[in-house]
Design a protein around this motif. Structure first.
Motif, PDB file in Angstrom:
ATOM      1  N   ARG A  96       0.853  -1.186   0.000  1.00 19.28           N
ATOM      2  CA  ARG A  96       0.000   0.000   0.000  1.00 19.28           C
ATOM      3  C   ARG A  96       0.889   1.236   0.000  1.00 19.28           C
ATOM      4  N   GLU A 110      -4.484   6.178   0.914  1.00 19.99           N
ATOM      5  CA  GLU A 110      -5.889   5.932   0.602  1.00 19.99           C
ATOM      6  C   GLU A 110      -6.736   5.759   1.856  1.00 19.99           C
ATOM      7  N   ARG A 142     -10.266  10.157   0.412  1.00 17.90           N
ATOM      8  CA  ARG A 142     -11.386   9.554  -0.312  1.00 17.90           C
ATOM      9  C   ARG A 142     -12.603   9.465   0.604  1.00 17.90           C
ATOM     10  N   ARG A 331     -15.517   4.398  -6.432  1.00 17.85           N
ATOM     11  CA  ARG A 331     -15.102   5.726  -6.011  1.00 17.85           C
ATOM     12  C   ARG A 331     -15.423   6.676  -7.165  1.00 17.85           C
TER      13      ARG A 331
END
Length: 337
Positions: A96, A110, A142, A331
């Motif tokens: 990640r 994220e 987000r 998203r």
């Protein structure tokens, strides 16, 4: 005499919290753990707190470094949470995107939200220490449903609703256009004035209507007052001219010429609706999400997911085993039509 530990844990387990990853940095290396004991303290100055067990290595490192960061996890971050809690093996910062912002403590790119903090106070709290952090930086990368902790288990909520939802009809104008023309020996079934009156009423209620492709740039193609009109565009040449009574919204399916169509629509200051066909087909989730990502990257104002042959909510889905409602969430930069 105080409450027994079993009862105490059981009661606290009924209090739902979010799940965060608390990180710090020591000797240039990143360290972190999951934590649900996180809370805001003050708006002015901006302060938050995390409670860390004194026996934990992260506690010692935060105490020594004087800094920590908090990354709030989304419902799709359950595996990451398990790795950081030690429930599942794995390299904690691998796979990640993480980055250091102000203090050197890493934040998850994220995350639903993150805060970068400097320790302002540390208070004893039984077998924990309450670290109060002054917030130096923060971000909301987000928007999605959070990962939750309740009764010693992780769960999730439904995805949040978008800030704005468009209501659009894609077939009414075309159907009325066909019925306003004679067919063979059969007369027209509705007058142009009657069709325009119905479309005006629909648009007055806030519903966008799609112009018939046969004459979408004619000023009398979809008469009546007010409201948005759209046109389904398959070739940039369709947008070569704008008519006074024509469309202000361009609809485009994900495909080979999508970027050209979006560019042509932008030149004409039209809003753009990106459409994904047959979005709820079994096993097509990855394809649909990839299409949504492409349309968002092109700057579409809205994303529309077409049902196709398979309905978004099949009849009897709640009762039929193995046929739960399909999750086609994505998203999105704009609203979902």
């Amino acid at each position: 005499m105080t409450v027994d530990s079993g009862t105490f844990r059981a009661v606290l387990g009924q209090w739902s919290t979010g799940v965060s990853v608390v990180t710090t940095v020591a000797d240039g290396a990143w360290h972190g753990m999951t934590a649900s004991s996180f809370s805001s303290v003050s708006l002015d100055p901006p302060l938050v707190l995390v409670c860390l067990a004194r026996r934990l290595r992260t506690h010692r490192l935060v105490e020594a470094s004087g800094v920590f960061a908090v990354s709030v996890l989304g419902k799709d971050d359950a595996r990451l949470g398990r790795v950081f809690s030690g429930m599942e093996p794995g390299e904690r910062f691998a796979g990640r995107a993480w980055r250091a912002v102000r203090t050197g403590a890493p934040v998850l790119d994220e995350a639903l939200g993150w805060l970068d903090c400097r320790v302002a106070h540390a208070y004893p709290g039984g077998d924990h220490t309450i670290f109060v952090g002054e917030v130096l930086a923060g971000g909301v990368p987000r928007r999605a449903a959070p990962l939750l902790f309740h009764s010693r288990a992780w769960g999730q909520l439904a995805d949040p609703l978008p800030d704005e939802v468009s209501v659009a009809d894609t077939g009414l104008a075309a159907a009325l256009y066909r019925r306003s023309r004679p067919s063979g020996t059969a007369p027209a079934r509705i007058s142009p004035a009657g069709a325009n009156g119905l479309l005006s009423a629909v648009r007055a209620a806030g519903v966008r209507t799609r112009l018939p492709a046969v004459n979408a740039c004619r000023s009398d193609a979809d008469g009546g007052a007010g409201g948005d009109r759209s046109i389904l565009v398959t070739d940039p040449a369709q947008l070569a001219r704008r008519c006074p009574g024509g469309a202000s919204v361009a609809e485009v399916y994900d495909g080979r010429r999508t970027s050209e169509i979006v560019e042509a629509a932008r030149v004409r200051e039209m809003r753009v609706v990106g459409r994904v066909g047959d979005a709820f087909a079994t096993g097509g989730e990855r394809t649909v999400l990839a299409a949504v990502d492409r349309l968002v990257a092109l700057g579409c104002d809205e994303i529309a997911l077409d049902e196709g042959a398979e309905a978004a909510s099949p009849p009897g889905a709640a009762a039929a085993p193995g046929r739960g409602r399909r999750d086609a969430s994505a998203r999105l930069a704009g609203a979902v039509a």
